[in-house]
Motif scaffolding. Structure first.
Motif: not given
Lengths: 214, 264
Positions: B1-4, B63, B66, B68, B98, B103
């Motif tokens: 996942m490319s949340l960062e 989202r 934070n 996400l 975070r 959450m």
């Protein structure tokens, strides 16, 4: 059938087990980086992984063993039959495990990633504490059927002289000019060896299934 | 996942209050605009409910706070840390951000392979560096607080939805967040189980926790929150003191929404 004959065939059992276990260990371990590359954001890594997986799976195992055992024997590197078979079957297993891991990854609920992100967990802990344990549980049934397949495929190592069950059986058969009973015993041994894997997998699956978010 | 892999940066700013500030925050997926020009600020201890029709961007807004979902425009400031859309925050900045925001998700997202106690303790050990004993002690206190100390050694699958959500609240609280975000925390629960979760949230609010709650629970919005925000089509269409907004909305869009909800 004499005890001597039985004993001679059974001598192959430890080698069959060792070859299967070593190949599986290599495959399960190398499968992790291979799967990571396959799912990478970088196109180059993905392409390399795709080519590796395709090559490993498209060439028949027996050809791989010949390639490694006879082909790589350059005087600089040379392998014992057991080493060559372990490397060959290990690499093929890695390609298959990478695909099994990838499928398992897709089965894990996206909320698990989100939760670790929201908690501020690092990439390492995310995988170590949360993703990997669930991945293992999801991958277990497929990995077990693969392991049973591998156990049987290990028989091709007899062609380069690893004295596992099939090799021993063919050896005894040539010496005694008997075929049916000897190969029947060999077959029975393979069945006996694969049953515990199937049982263990079913038991583990039953007990671990509820502990995965899908 | 490319949340960062987001496009955001962090810089230090001076102002002390409010606790959280969103300035012109926007989010687009390709050409699809999900959030447009959101301004919002939150004082310490304030409880804000966000209501509105599905697809209005409520969850995305939460989202974005934070990261996400990294916003595609605007700025999110928490205390004195600002994250600007268009620059990538470092991993450390993201983790710090975070950690200060708890959450709670609609689908709980507990870790199914860990006991209830480990669920609450894990991040304390891995993120705050607490010892296992210290973490477990805090976890037990929090589990008592949400009425689930007796479930500590169970696995989440043995707990009801309402219990799972209360565990998820305990897990988020364990990191001592300054702000709690709730993303439709009762939407996956039948009404009765929803009540026990709402009771815990009410208690939190009364205890002075700063909260943003995306919800379809109109009573909760009216009674517990200080302020209600109504969203539609990615925009804030109305906001103000809860009772005022809920009883006599000024804009036509808000009236239409509340009318539809209350007529059920």
């Amino acid at each position: 059938m004499t005890q001597d004959i039985l004993l001679n065939i059974a001598l192959g059992v430890p080698w069959t087990i060792a070859l299967t276990a070593v190949s599986l260990a290599i495959g399960m371990l190398l499968g992790i980086p291979l799967c990571a590359m396959r799912m990478s954001k970088l196109g180059l890594l993905r392409a390399i992984a795709n080519i590796l997986i395709l090559t490993l799976r498209a060439i028949p195992p027996i050809v791989w063993l010949f390639l490694i055992f006879f082909g790589l024997d350059t005087g600089y590197v040379s392998f014992t039959p057991f080493q060559a078979a372990s490397i060959g079957l290990g690499l093929i297993t890695a390609a298959n495990m990478a695909e099994i891991y990838r499928g398992a990854m897709a089965a894990i609920h996206p909320g698990q990633w989100e939760a670790t992100h929201a908690l501020g967990m690092s990439t390492w802990y995310r995988f170590y504490d949360v993703i990997a344990p669930q991945l293992f549980r999801v991958a277990l049934p497929s990995a077990a059927s693969y392991a049973i397949g591998l156990l049987k495929d290990s028989a091709i190592a007899s062609t380069i002289g690893v004295n596992e069950i099939a090799y021993q059986a063919s050896h005894v058969s040539q010496r005694t000019f008997r075929g049916l009973d000897i190969y029947a015993v060999a077959g029975l041994l393979y069945i006996l060896l694969s049953l515990p894997i199937a049982w263990a997998s079913r038991w583990a699956d039953l007990h671990l299934r509820s502990r995965v978010a899908r | 996942m490319s949340l960062e892999s987001s496009s955001t940066t962090v810089s230090s700013l001076a102002p002390k209050e409010p606790l959280l500030r969103l300035e012109a925050v926007g989010k687009t997926f390709g050409t699809h605009v999900v959030l447009e020009d959101i301004d919002l600020s939150l004082a310490p201890g304030e409880v804000v409910a966000i209501i509105g029709p599905s697809g209005s961007g409520k969850s995305t807004l939460l989202r974005c706070i934070n990261q996400l979902e990294p916003p595609t425009s605007g700025r999110v400031t928490i205390r004195n840390t600002a994250i600007e859309a268009g620059h990538t925050p470092t991993r450390r900045e993201l983790m710090a951000l975070r950690r200060s925001i708890g959450m709670v998700f609609q689908s709980f997202n507990l870790f199914p392979h860990l006991t209830v106690l480990r669920n609450v303790s894990l991040a304390q050990e891995r993120v705050m560096g607490r010892s296992r004993e210290a973490a477990d002690k805090v976890s037990m206190q929090l589990l008592s607080r949400v009425g689930l100390a007796d479930k500590a050694q169970q696995y989440p699958s043995r707990c009801s939805g309402g219990q799972q959500q209360r565990i998820a609240i305990a897990r988020a609280l364990a990191l001592e967040p300054e702000i709690m975000l709730f993303d439709e925390p009762t939407s996956a629960l039948d009404p009765e189980l929803g009540l026990e979760v709402l009771a815990v949230m009410r208690e939190l609010a009364e205890g002075g926790m700063t909260m943003i709650v995306v919800t379809h629970e109109m009573h909760f919005a009216e009674d517990v929150s200080d302020r209600v925000i109504i969203m539609a089509d990615g925009k804030i269409v109305e906001q103000g003191p809860s009772r005022e907004v809920m009883r006599s909305p000024r804009t036509e869009r808000a009236q239409r929404f509340l009318h539809a909800v209350k007529d059920r």
